[in-house]
Design an enzyme around this catalytic site. Structure first.
Site, PDB file in Angstrom:
ATOM      1  N   GLY B  31     -14.636   4.070  19.557  1.00 57.10           N
ATOM      2  CA  GLY B  31     -15.418   3.033  18.893  1.00 57.10           C
ATOM      3  C   GLY B  31     -16.912   3.236  18.973  1.00 57.10           C
ATOM      4  CB  CYS B 240       5.089  -2.865  -6.086  1.00 57.11           C
ATOM      5  SG  CYS B 240       4.720  -1.504  -7.200  1.00 57.11           S
ATOM      6  CB  CYS B 243       8.205   0.893  -6.382  1.00 55.60           C
ATOM      7  SG  CYS B 243       7.177   0.194  -5.081  1.00 55.60           S
ATOM      8  CB  CYS B 265       2.141   0.561  -4.471  1.00 60.48           C
ATOM      9  SG  CYS B 265       3.711  -0.190  -4.092  1.00 60.48           S
ATOM     10  CB  CYS B 271       4.111   3.418  -5.824  1.00 64.77           C
ATOM     11  SG  CYS B 271       4.682   2.217  -7.034  1.00 64.77           S
TER      12      CYS B 271
END
Lengths: 267, 294
Positions: B31, B240, B243, B265, B271
């Protein structure tokens, strides 16, 4: 005068802040030299003097914004008296967020202009770990009320506030964590007289109510007459006279203090 | 074909070494933003110069590279970076998340779970999470150093005060291993939970700002929030349309000027592999391969 009225409690025996031989030089020029004083809990001390007399340098050194070249600033922390000059920066900054407060002359220096009034007041709470939105907002609303800002202005930016309101907001933002020592740098500078009077009234109320110790830097003798218990007069970086406010103002001993007092127009 | 005029992966070896050092330091201090001497790359700032340099420093000739832009493999940014490395490094490329050893991404984490040994490289425009609240770099560094992160919550407070809820929906600030507050690059906050305890190495490169930071595998990452306004990983409330996946992050596509729209997606590889496996959404059609199979 005011100190006599205030009842003395057990912990007023020990000074809240002890300043010993504080000096700050800018190269060869003197910022402030060999300043020493004690400040007791609940006491308001005024520092007066002309521009360039070292008032602001002294205040910056006391508040830890600037490292002094010599001397000690001993603050009575929860864990006993500690020298704030030599303490670790992390600790000093934590103290500046909790036990201390600093009110700038220009509210723009002390506020976040892009953040709403509520966010400004809540920042110190969040900095010390408050994580409940409802509680933070309730505290902010309460504090806005105490400095006479309407609760429906809580989501307005400080930009939308008048100068006097900005200054009051800055005071709320600083006092929200219940500090014990407040540094003020010309808190009434740049405000018109009626607004100044209201602000002083408010400050005096808060100081009494919360038992604050205050160091207030100003060149306005009326401000110290109203607020300060004790007075320190500075010239050329040196303290030329100190004592009870009324004593110094009514019976000035040093030539410069006499000049200062006589320069004020008696209306 | 590798263009012989270039060193492997474009950058010279000393530069790659310098970047690897920054990456190692970043992994050692999760970080923390490590400064590095970012090079001029043959693409404009904002096109992923930071990510490209990190990828170049990590690539080996045996690697398989995948590049995505907002989840898609076939948009300009993804295609040009993929071509860049094909030309300068000659590495194998893929569109399948599971086959890739290095994935450079712009603003998404792939839907398919990443595995140990994979490296995910993020392109970062502004690495400093405190930037828009505190403009002074000296001050933000000091705030990181002393762990003064109250200001980050002021931003979330402002969101709730203005919108009634935390409206930040991307670049949502996180705290890494209880220490550094980090900007996860502008990924949607839907992806934030995937940052935490991820078995892959996650590297973040900011070219213009000259910073690299990192999350080693299985790092604990927490999204900041309030007790009474907890973090919610949100997405469009749809399946979606191609899909039928209910769990993936969706893009909204305007299809006509009569108010017609569809949700698809954002992860094209996810997808496509679902459709190849026979899933069909509301507006989906059977693909040629499926017809052939039948």
């Amino acid at each position: 005068m005011t100190t006599a009225i205030r009842t003395l409690t057990a912990d007023t025996d020990r000074p809240l802040l002890q300043v010993q031989g504080l000096s700050k030089y800018y190269g060869n020029r003197i910022g402030c030299a060999d300043v020493s004083f004690d400040l007791f809990p609940g006491e308001v001390m005024g520092i007066v003097g002309e521009s360039g007399s070292g008032k602001s340098t002294l205040l910056s050194c006391l508040a830890g914004h600037m490292p002094p070249d010599k001397g000690r600033v001993i603050f009575d922390t929860a864990a006993g008296p500690r020298d704030t000059v030599t303490m670790a920066e992390a600790e000093r900054r934590r103290m500046a967020r909790t036990d201390w407060a600093f009110v700038h002359q220009n509210p723009r220096d002390g506020l976040r202009m892009g953040v709403s009034a509520g966010g400004n007041v809540g920042e110190r709470l969040m900095a010390i770990g408050a994580r409940h939105y409802g509680d933070i907002r309730a505290t902010a609303t309460d504090w806005l009320g105490r400095v006479e800002i309407a609760a429906d202005r809580i989501d307005d930016r400080p930009r939308a506030f008048s100068g006097g309101m900005q200054q009051r907001l800055q005071i709320a933002r600083n006092l929200v964590t219940g500090p014990r020592l407040v540094f003020m740098d010309e808190p009434t500078g740049g405000l018109d007289v009626s607004v100044q009077a209201r602000l002083l009234d408010l400050l005096r109320g808060l100081v009494r109510e919360m038992g604050l110790s205050v160091i207030i830097v100003t060149h306005d003798l009326a401000v110290v007459r109203l607020l300060a218990d004790r007075l320190m007069v500075m010239k050329g970086g040196h303290v030329v006279e100190q004592g009870l406010t009324d004593q110094v103002l009514d019976d000035p001993q040093h030539a410069y203090t006499q000049l200062l007092v006589s320069s004020v127009l008696q209306v | 074909m590798t263009d012989q005029a270039y060193n492997f992966a474009y950058l010279d070896e000393q530069t790659k070494r310098m970047i690897r050092r920054a990456i190692l330091k970043g992994i050692a201090v999760p970080g923390y933003q490590v400064p590095f001497a970012s090079r001029e790359m043959p693409m404009p700032y904002g096109w992923g110069t930071g990510g490209v340099q990190v990828t170049a420093a990590c690539l080996t000739p045996d690697d398989t590279l995948k590049v995505i832009d907002q989840g898609a493999d076939d948009t300009t940014n993804a295609v040009s970076i993929r071509k860049f490395f094909q030309r300068t490094a000659g590495v194998a490329v893929t569109e399948a998340t599971v086959d890739a050893s290095i994935i450079q991404t712009r603003h998404r984490i792939p839907e398919a779970a990443l595995t140990e040994g994979q490296i995910l490289v993020y392109q970062v425009p502004i690495p400093e999470p405190l930037r828009f609240l505190e403009p002074r770099e000296t001050e933000t560094r000091k705030m990181h150093e002393l762990e003064e992160y109250g200001l980050m919550h002021v931003k979330l407070y402002e969101d709730i005060a203005r919108h009634g809820t935390i409206a930040t929906s991307y670049a949502y600030p996180v705290k890494v291993e209880g220490r550094y507050v980090m900007d996860p690059s502008p990924i949607p906050k839907f992806d934030n939970p995937k940052l935490s305890d991820n078995p892959a190495i996650q590297l973040f490169g900011a070219g213009r700002e000259q910073r690299i930071y990192a999350l080693p595998p299985h790092t604990h990452v927490v999204s900041l929030d309030f007790d009474d306004h907890p973090f919610v990983a949100s997405k469009a409330d749809h399946d979606c349309d191609l899909c039928g996946a209910p769990e993936s992050y969706l893009d909204e596509v305007i299809t006509d000027d009569q108010g017609g729209r569809m949700f698809v997606c954002s992860d094209t590889d996810f997808c496509q592999s679902r459709r190849a496996a026979g899933h069909v959404g509301r507006l989906g059609q059977q693909t040629p391969t499926m017809e052939a199979a039948q």
